[in-house]
Design a protein around this motif. Structure first.
Motif, mmCIF file in Angstrom:
data_model
loop_
_atom_site.group_PDB
_atom_site.id
_atom_site.type_symbol
_atom_site.label_atom_id
_atom_site.label_comp_id
_atom_site.label_asym_id
_atom_site.label_seq_id
_atom_site.Cartn_x
_atom_site.Cartn_y
_atom_site.Cartn_z
ATOM 1 N N LEU A 20 12.967 -5.622 19.164
ATOM 2 C CA LEU A 20 12.438 -6.087 17.882
ATOM 3 C C LEU A 20 11.817 -4.942 17.088
ATOM 4 O O LEU A 20 11.968 -4.882 15.856
ATOM 5 N N SER A 21 11.151 -4.016 17.774
ATOM 6 C CA SER A 21 10.555 -2.858 17.096
ATOM 7 C C SER A 21 11.631 -1.978 16.482
ATOM 8 O O SER A 21 11.499 -1.518 15.342
ATOM 9 N N ILE A 22 12.712 -1.740 17.229
ATOM 10 C CA ILE A 22 13.813 -0.927 16.701
ATOM 11 C C ILE A 22 14.450 -1.620 15.498
ATOM 12 O O ILE A 22 14.727 -0.985 14.478
ATOM 13 N N LEU A 23 14.676 -2.928 15.591
ATOM 14 C CA LEU A 23 15.250 -3.664 14.463
ATOM 15 C C LEU A 23 14.344 -3.623 13.238
ATOM 16 O O LEU A 23 14.801 -3.372 12.122
ATOM 17 N N LEU A 24 13.056 -3.846 13.452
ATOM 18 C CA LEU A 24 12.119 -3.887 12.343
ATOM 19 C C LEU A 24 11.928 -2.513 11.713
ATOM 20 O O LEU A 24 12.129 -2.331 10.510
ATOM 21 N N PHE A 25 11.534 -1.527 12.537
ATOM 22 C CA PHE A 25 11.195 -0.203 12.010
ATOM 23 C C PHE A 25 12.410 0.697 11.803
ATOM 24 O O PHE A 25 12.349 1.637 11.015
ATOM 25 N N GLY A 26 13.499 0.426 12.511
ATOM 26 C CA GLY A 26 14.678 1.270 12.401
ATOM 27 C C GLY A 26 15.687 0.794 11.383
ATOM 28 O O GLY A 26 16.445 1.595 10.841
ATOM 29 N N TYR A 27 15.704 -0.524 11.109
ATOM 30 C CA TYR A 27 16.732 -1.063 10.224
ATOM 31 C C TYR A 27 16.173 -1.915 9.082
ATOM 32 O O TYR A 27 16.498 -1.682 7.925
ATOM 33 N N PHE A 28 15.358 -2.919 9.404
ATOM 34 C CA PHE A 28 14.929 -3.865 8.375
ATOM 35 C C PHE A 28 14.053 -3.208 7.310
ATOM 36 O O PHE A 28 14.350 -3.303 6.113
ATOM 37 N N ILE A 29 12.978 -2.553 7.708
ATOM 38 C CA ILE A 29 12.081 -1.919 6.740
ATOM 39 C C ILE A 29 12.788 -0.799 5.975
ATOM 40 O O ILE A 29 12.686 -0.737 4.746
ATOM 41 N N PRO A 30 13.548 0.097 6.658
ATOM 42 C CA PRO A 30 14.288 1.102 5.889
ATOM 43 C C PRO A 30 15.315 0.493 4.930
ATOM 44 O O PRO A 30 15.487 0.993 3.816
ATOM 45 N N ALA A 31 15.989 -0.577 5.329
ATOM 46 C CA ALA A 31 16.961 -1.216 4.435
ATOM 47 C C ALA A 31 16.251 -1.797 3.216
ATOM 48 O O ALA A 31 16.712 -1.612 2.075
ATOM 49 N N LEU A 32 15.160 -2.470 3.430
ATOM 50 C CA LEU A 32 14.384 -3.025 2.320
ATOM 51 C C LEU A 32 13.876 -1.910 1.411
ATOM 52 O O LEU A 32 13.967 -2.006 0.176
ATOM 53 N N SER A 33 13.376 -0.832 2.007
ATOM 54 C CA SER A 33 12.881 0.300 1.221
ATOM 55 C C SER A 33 14.012 0.980 0.449
ATOM 56 O O SER A 33 13.811 1.446 -0.678
ATOM 57 N N SER A 34 15.198 1.040 1.047
ATOM 58 C CA SER A 34 16.364 1.614 0.361
ATOM 59 C C SER A 34 16.739 0.791 -0.863
ATOM 60 O O SER A 34 17.006 1.345 -1.934
ATOM 61 N N VAL A 35 16.765 -0.516 -0.711
ATOM 62 C CA VAL A 35 17.090 -1.403 -1.822
ATOM 63 C C VAL A 35 16.051 -1.255 -2.932
ATOM 64 O O VAL A 35 16.393 -1.160 -4.112
ATOM 65 N N LYS A 36 14.764 -1.207 -2.551
ATOM 66 C CA LYS A 36 13.718 -1.041 -3.551
ATOM 67 C C LYS A 36 13.866 0.286 -4.299
ATOM 68 O O LYS A 36 13.652 0.351 -5.509
ATOM 69 N N ALA A 37 14.237 1.346 -3.593
ATOM 70 C CA ALA A 37 14.424 2.650 -4.239
ATOM 71 C C ALA A 37 15.550 2.594 -5.259
ATOM 72 O O ALA A 37 15.443 3.165 -6.347
ATOM 73 N N VAL A 38 16.620 1.888 -4.928
ATOM 74 C CA VAL A 38 17.748 1.768 -5.855
ATOM 75 C C VAL A 38 17.366 0.897 -7.055
ATOM 76 O O VAL A 38 17.611 1.264 -8.204
ATOM 77 N N VAL A 39 16.746 -0.244 -6.786
ATOM 78 C CA VAL A 39 16.376 -1.173 -7.854
ATOM 79 C C VAL A 39 15.403 -0.525 -8.837
ATOM 80 O O VAL A 39 15.534 -0.675 -10.049
ATOM 81 N N HIS A 40 14.431 0.228 -8.296
ATOM 82 C CA HIS A 40 13.412 0.851 -9.147
ATOM 83 C C HIS A 40 13.829 2.239 -9.647
ATOM 84 O O HIS A 40 13.037 2.915 -10.292
ATOM 85 N N LYS A 41 15.049 2.645 -9.294
ATOM 86 C CA LYS A 41 15.574 3.956 -9.707
ATOM 87 C C LYS A 41 14.606 5.085 -9.349
ATOM 88 O O LYS A 41 14.383 5.998 -10.141
ATOM 89 N N ASP A 42 14.073 5.002 -8.114
ATOM 90 C CA ASP A 42 13.135 6.003 -7.601
ATOM 91 C C ASP A 42 13.943 7.063 -6.853
ATOM 92 O O ASP A 42 14.289 6.892 -5.684
ATOM 93 N N SER A 43 14.250 8.161 -7.527
ATOM 94 C CA SER A 43 15.153 9.156 -6.940
ATOM 95 C C SER A 43 14.560 9.831 -5.705
ATOM 96 O O SER A 43 15.289 10.165 -4.770
ATOM 97 N N GLU A 44 13.237 10.018 -5.676
ATOM 98 C CA GLU A 44 12.621 10.637 -4.498
ATOM 99 C C GLU A 44 12.762 9.723 -3.274
ATOM 100 O O GLU A 44 13.141 10.166 -2.188
ATOM 101 N N ALA A 45 12.461 8.448 -3.443
ATOM 102 C CA ALA A 45 12.598 7.491 -2.339
ATOM 103 C C ALA A 45 14.069 7.316 -1.965
ATOM 104 O O ALA A 45 14.399 7.205 -0.781
ATOM 105 N N TYR A 46 14.938 7.298 -2.960
ATOM 106 C CA TYR A 46 16.374 7.166 -2.699
ATOM 107 C C TYR A 46 16.856 8.326 -1.828
ATOM 108 O O TYR A 46 17.587 8.127 -0.861
ATOM 109 N N HIS A 47 16.426 9.536 -2.146
ATOM 110 C CA HIS A 47 16.797 10.715 -1.352
ATOM 111 C C HIS A 47 16.247 10.599 0.066
ATOM 112 O O HIS A 47 16.943 10.877 1.043
ATOM 113 N N GLN A 48 14.995 10.171 0.185
ATOM 114 C CA GLN A 48 14.383 10.031 1.517
ATOM 115 C C GLN A 48 15.169 9.045 2.376
ATOM 116 O O GLN A 48 15.477 9.326 3.528
#
Length: 121
Positions: A20-48
């Motif tokens: 569950l930790s690997i799923l949450l911290f390795g996939y779910f949170i990064p996927a959510l953060s990736s989507v937010k970076a794209v939606v908000h056009k945050d190029s620094e977060a998108y690169h990260q």
């Protein structure tokens, strides 16, 4: 000194927490953060996050199966946290120190091999 084996119930709980930790911290949170970076056009977060996904998949597809490089579950969780947490940006460290120098060294050779393969097809 006699070491007692872990009870089966504890093994099941520890394994479940690890997965569950690997799923949450390795996939779910990064996927959510990736989507937010794209939606908000945050190029620094998108690169990260692009860098994070690249490093994660390099490990999953190359290092783990080919080199049989696997870590103890606790170290897997720590590695995922180090790679993904913005305050550490471990994926950027790996990218800048390992991937970029490797690409700089071999990019021309790889491009030539790809071009040659395309001409041969």
């Amino acid at each position: 000194m006699n070491i007692m084996p872990m009870p089966p119930q504890l093994v099941v709980v520890a394994t479940t927490i690890h997965k569950l930790s690997i799923l949450l911290f390795g996939y779910f949170i990064p996927a959510l953060s990736s989507v937010k970076a794209v939606v908000h056009k945050d190029s620094e977060a998108y690169h990260q996050w692009s860098t994070y996904w690249l490093i994660l998949h390099l490990y999953i597809t190359i290092l783990s199966p080919i080199l049989h490089l696997t870590l103890h579950p606790i170290f897997q969780i720590l590695a995922i946290l180090w790679l993904s947490l913005p305050q550490y940006q471990g994926a950027s460290v790996v990218y800048e120190r390992i991937v970029v120098p490797w690409v700089d060294e071999y990019e021309t050779k790889v491009d030539e091999a790809v071009d040659e393969a395309h001409r041969g097809v």
